[in-house]
Design a protein around this motif. Structure first.
Motif, PDB file in Angstrom:
ATOM      1  N   ILE A  26       0.841  -1.199   0.000  1.00 20.20           N
ATOM      2  CA  ILE A  26       0.000   0.000   0.000  1.00 20.20           C
ATOM      3  C   ILE A  26       0.875   1.247   0.000  1.00 20.20           C
ATOM      4  O   ILE A  26       0.664   2.169  -0.793  1.00 20.20           O
ATOM      5  N   SER A  27       1.855   1.272   0.876  1.00 23.27           N
ATOM      6  CA  SER A  27       2.757   2.424   0.959  1.00 23.27           C
ATOM      7  C   SER A  27       3.482   2.657  -0.350  1.00 23.27           C
ATOM      8  O   SER A  27       3.615   3.790  -0.809  1.00 23.27           O
ATOM      9  N   ARG A  28       3.939   1.608  -0.955  1.00 25.27           N
ATOM     10  CA  ARG A  28       4.675   1.720  -2.221  1.00 25.27           C
ATOM     11  C   ARG A  28       3.774   2.263  -3.329  1.00 25.27           C
ATOM     12  O   ARG A  28       4.190   3.130  -4.104  1.00 25.27           O
ATOM     13  N   LEU A  29       2.559   1.759  -3.414  1.00 26.10           N
ATOM     14  CA  LEU A  29       1.625   2.251  -4.430  1.00 26.10           C
ATOM     15  C   LEU A  29       1.305   3.735  -4.230  1.00 26.10           C
ATOM     16  O   LEU A  29       1.260   4.501  -5.193  1.00 26.10           O
ATOM     17  N   LEU A  30       1.096   4.139  -2.991  1.00 26.77           N
ATOM     18  CA  LEU A  30       0.800   5.539  -2.711  1.00 26.77           C
ATOM     19  C   LEU A  30       1.996   6.437  -3.010  1.00 26.77           C
ATOM     20  O   LEU A  30       1.844   7.523  -3.571  1.00 26.77           O
ATOM     21  N   ASP A  31       3.175   5.974  -2.661  1.00 27.28           N
ATOM     22  CA  ASP A  31       4.393   6.739  -2.937  1.00 27.28           C
ATOM     23  C   ASP A  31       4.600   6.901  -4.445  1.00 27.28           C
ATOM     24  O   ASP A  31       4.893   7.998  -4.935  1.00 27.28           O
ATOM     25  N   ARG A  67      -0.786   2.289   7.727  1.00 22.05           N
ATOM     26  CA  ARG A  67      -1.030   1.154   8.637  1.00 22.05           C
ATOM     27  C   ARG A  67      -2.419   1.217   9.265  1.00 22.05           C
ATOM     28  O   ARG A  67      -2.978   0.186   9.635  1.00 22.05           O
ATOM     29  N   ASP A  68      -2.960   2.417   9.408  1.00 18.97           N
ATOM     30  CA  ASP A  68      -4.226   2.601  10.111  1.00 18.97           C
ATOM     31  C   ASP A  68      -5.438   2.723   9.201  1.00 18.97           C
ATOM     32  O   ASP A  68      -6.557   2.856   9.689  1.00 18.97           O
ATOM     33  N   LEU A  69      -5.237   2.696   7.891  1.00 10.19           N
ATOM     34  CA  LEU A  69      -6.353   2.839   6.961  1.00 10.19           C
ATOM     35  C   LEU A  69      -7.211   1.581   6.952  1.00 10.19           C
ATOM     36  O   LEU A  69      -6.692   0.465   6.958  1.00 10.19           O
ATOM     37  N   SER A  70      -8.502   1.783   6.932  1.00  4.80           N
ATOM     38  CA  SER A  70      -9.409   0.640   6.785  1.00  4.80           C
ATOM     39  C   SER A  70      -9.348   0.176   5.328  1.00  4.80           C
ATOM     40  O   SER A  70      -8.890   0.919   4.453  1.00  4.80           O
ATOM     41  N   PRO A  71      -9.815  -1.031   5.051  1.00  4.08           N
ATOM     42  CA  PRO A  71      -9.845  -1.472   3.653  1.00  4.08           C
ATOM     43  C   PRO A  71     -10.629  -0.523   2.751  1.00  4.08           C
ATOM     44  O   PRO A  71     -10.221  -0.255   1.629  1.00  4.08           O
ATOM     45  N   ALA A  72     -11.747   0.018   3.247  1.00  5.25           N
ATOM     46  CA  ALA A  72     -12.542   0.949   2.431  1.00  5.25           C
ATOM     47  C   ALA A  72     -11.768   2.238   2.158  1.00  5.25           C
ATOM     48  O   ALA A  72     -11.800   2.759   1.039  1.00  5.25           O
ATOM     49  N   GLU A  73     -11.079   2.754   3.163  1.00  7.29           N
ATOM     50  CA  GLU A  73     -10.272   3.968   2.973  1.00  7.29           C
ATOM     51  C   GLU A  73      -9.128   3.714   1.997  1.00  7.29           C
ATOM     52  O   GLU A  73      -8.836   4.548   1.143  1.00  7.29           O
ATOM     53  N   THR A  74      -8.498   2.557   2.121  1.00  5.88           N
ATOM     54  CA  THR A  74      -7.410   2.204   1.215  1.00  5.88           C
ATOM     55  C   THR A  74      -7.928   2.100  -0.211  1.00  5.88           C
ATOM     56  O   THR A  74      -7.320   2.632  -1.141  1.00  5.88           O
ATOM     57  N   ARG A  75      -9.062   1.442  -0.391  1.00  2.00           N
ATOM     58  CA  ARG A  75      -9.673   1.302  -1.712  1.00  2.00           C
ATOM     59  C   ARG A  75      -9.961   2.686  -2.310  1.00  2.00           C
ATOM     60  O   ARG A  75      -9.626   2.955  -3.455  1.00  2.00           O
TER      61      ARG A  75
END
Length: 96
Positions: A26-31, A67-75
């Motif tokens: 997730i971090s890598r994709l956002l970066d 690390r604290d994002l919910s799956p919906a927030e990440t999506r």
């Protein structure tokens, strides 16, 4: 398929499989999204519009708290990144 199109597809795929992603992925994709948006904005010479700037800030905030994002927030954040990159790609294609 261009690298940009492939990255957009990767973001959408990741958003659809968010439960399988690790914090690192997730971090890598956002970066990568932040870097891609900044680079594309430079290429298109788009002034820092409110929408584009807000997306970059939102992505950076999401990255900081990945690390604290919910799956919906990440999506949602991954789909937002894909959307702005797609929009910038269209603008960039219109220039060339």
């Amino acid at each position: 398929m261009s690298l940009t199109t492939a990255f957009i597809a990767e973001l959408i795929r990741a958003a659809n499989e968010v439960e399988r992603l690790t914090y690192y992925q997730i971090s890598r994709l956002l970066d990568r999204s932040v870097d891609t948006i900044r680079d594309m904005r430079r290429q298109t010479a788009i002034a820092s519009g409110h929408r584009a700037r807000d997306v970059v800030i939102d992505l950076q905030l999401a990255l900081a708290r990945a690390r604290d994002l919910s799956p919906a927030e990440t999506r949602d954040v991954l789909l937002d990144a894909a959307d702005i990159i797609r929009t910038l790609k269209i603008a960039l294609d219109g220039i060339t």
